[in-house]
Design a protein around this motif. Sequence first.
Motif, PDB file in Angstrom:
ATOM      1  N   GLY A  53       7.562  -2.603 -19.584  1.00  0.00           N
ATOM      2  CA  GLY A  53       6.883  -3.280 -18.054  1.00  0.00           C
ATOM      3  C   GLY A  53       8.615  -3.104 -17.364  1.00  0.00           C
ATOM      4  O   GLY A  53       8.251  -3.896 -16.359  1.00  0.00           O
ATOM      5  N   LYS A  54       9.383  -2.405 -16.923  1.00  0.00           N
ATOM      6  CA  LYS A  54      10.245  -2.254 -16.318  1.00  0.00           C
ATOM      7  C   LYS A  54      10.035  -1.801 -15.162  1.00  0.00           C
ATOM      8  O   LYS A  54      10.980  -2.349 -14.102  1.00  0.00           O
ATOM      9  N   HIS A  55       9.191  -0.907 -15.309  1.00  0.00           N
ATOM     10  CA  HIS A  55       9.121   0.053 -14.832  1.00  0.00           C
ATOM     11  C   HIS A  55       7.970   1.068 -14.028  1.00  0.00           C
ATOM     12  O   HIS A  55       7.375   0.752 -15.051  1.00  0.00           O
ATOM     13  N   GLN A  56       7.931   1.389 -13.843  1.00  0.00           N
ATOM     14  CA  GLN A  56       5.924   2.427 -13.582  1.00  0.00           C
ATOM     15  C   GLN A  56       6.412   3.933 -13.859  1.00  0.00           C
ATOM     16  O   GLN A  56       7.491   4.470 -13.340  1.00  0.00           O
ATOM     17  N   ASP A  61       7.424  10.682 -16.953  1.00  0.00           N
ATOM     18  CA  ASP A  61       8.103  10.088 -18.200  1.00  0.00           C
ATOM     19  C   ASP A  61       7.538  10.347 -19.377  1.00  0.00           C
ATOM     20  O   ASP A  61       7.750   9.779 -20.760  1.00  0.00           O
ATOM     21  N   VAL A  62       5.938  10.067 -19.220  1.00  0.00           N
ATOM     22  CA  VAL A  62       5.282  10.305 -20.849  1.00  0.00           C
ATOM     23  C   VAL A  62       5.429  11.561 -21.590  1.00  0.00           C
ATOM     24  O   VAL A  62       5.649  11.283 -23.127  1.00  0.00           O
ATOM     25  N   LEU A 120      17.973  13.796 -14.193  1.00  0.00           N
ATOM     26  CA  LEU A 120      17.778  14.707 -13.333  1.00  0.00           C
ATOM     27  C   LEU A 120      16.476  14.741 -12.700  1.00  0.00           C
ATOM     28  O   LEU A 120      16.643  15.002 -10.800  1.00  0.00           O
ATOM     29  N   LEU A 121      15.560  15.059 -13.179  1.00  0.00           N
ATOM     30  CA  LEU A 121      13.645  14.287 -12.660  1.00  0.00           C
ATOM     31  C   LEU A 121      13.686  13.571 -11.738  1.00  0.00           C
ATOM     32  O   LEU A 121      11.604  12.983 -11.467  1.00  0.00           O
ATOM     33  N   GLY A 122      14.784  12.489 -12.017  1.00  0.00           N
ATOM     34  CA  GLY A 122      13.947  10.892 -11.734  1.00  0.00           C
ATOM     35  C   GLY A 122      12.938  10.030 -12.854  1.00  0.00           C
ATOM     36  O   GLY A 122      12.802   9.199 -12.134  1.00  0.00           O
ATOM     37  N   ALA A 123      13.130  10.417 -13.936  1.00  0.00           N
ATOM     38  CA  ALA A 123      12.430   9.882 -14.959  1.00  0.00           C
ATOM     39  C   ALA A 123      12.704   8.604 -15.155  1.00  0.00           C
ATOM     40  O   ALA A 123      13.856   8.169 -15.799  1.00  0.00           O
ATOM     41  N   ALA A 124      11.893   7.635 -14.781  1.00  0.00           N
ATOM     42  CA  ALA A 124      12.708   5.933 -15.035  1.00  0.00           C
ATOM     43  C   ALA A 124      12.930   6.063 -16.318  1.00  0.00           C
ATOM     44  O   ALA A 124      13.507   5.189 -16.936  1.00  0.00           O
ATOM     45  N   GLY A 130      16.631   2.858 -23.448  1.00  0.00           N
ATOM     46  CA  GLY A 130      15.285   2.177 -24.512  1.00  0.00           C
ATOM     47  C   GLY A 130      15.084   3.547 -25.122  1.00  0.00           C
ATOM     48  O   GLY A 130      14.555   3.673 -26.271  1.00  0.00           O
ATOM     49  N   ALA A 131      14.770   4.351 -24.249  1.00  0.00           N
ATOM     50  CA  ALA A 131      14.219   6.074 -24.620  1.00  0.00           C
ATOM     51  C   ALA A 131      15.164   6.577 -26.243  1.00  0.00           C
ATOM     52  O   ALA A 131      14.306   6.946 -27.096  1.00  0.00           O
TER      53      ALA A 131
END
Length: 161
Positions: A53-56, A61-62, A120-124, A130-131
Amino acid sequence: MSFGTLSNALVVIAIVVVVLIRRISCSELKNSDADAWRGPLILCGVGVYQIYGKHQYGAIDVVLLVIGAVVALAAGYASGMVAQVERRAGKVFFRLGIPGLGIMVAYLVVRLGLAGAGHLLGAATTVGGGALMVSLGANLLTQTLVIQSKAHREAEEYSVR
């Protein structure tokens, strides 16, 4: 790099160092499953808390989370399979040894590469680490499951003798 990101990175590095030292040295496998699972579960929980819940989140990302999970589970299984499990004085001991250490190092390099690619790809999902914590926790959970399975088989064979 913000202070929060730096502190998360230091926590992850400290956890990795402690886990690697413990897993490459010969350690007793505790009788209680909770002892073996507690640390990895806490690590996963903290990681999920940081992600949730911290980012869109978008498709990238998935994809990165799924790839990270697959790599973590595969490396955990492989390192658990090469772990040495032995019985001494009625207690079970284990260690990863050199092959297991190699698998863990390769996993960490790939996982950090995924984090770098995500950045580099701007993934949240790369924000905050955390990931990485979830991935490391999943790796250790899988490794523990395989090692405990080997230990239970060892105990059954020992009791039959």
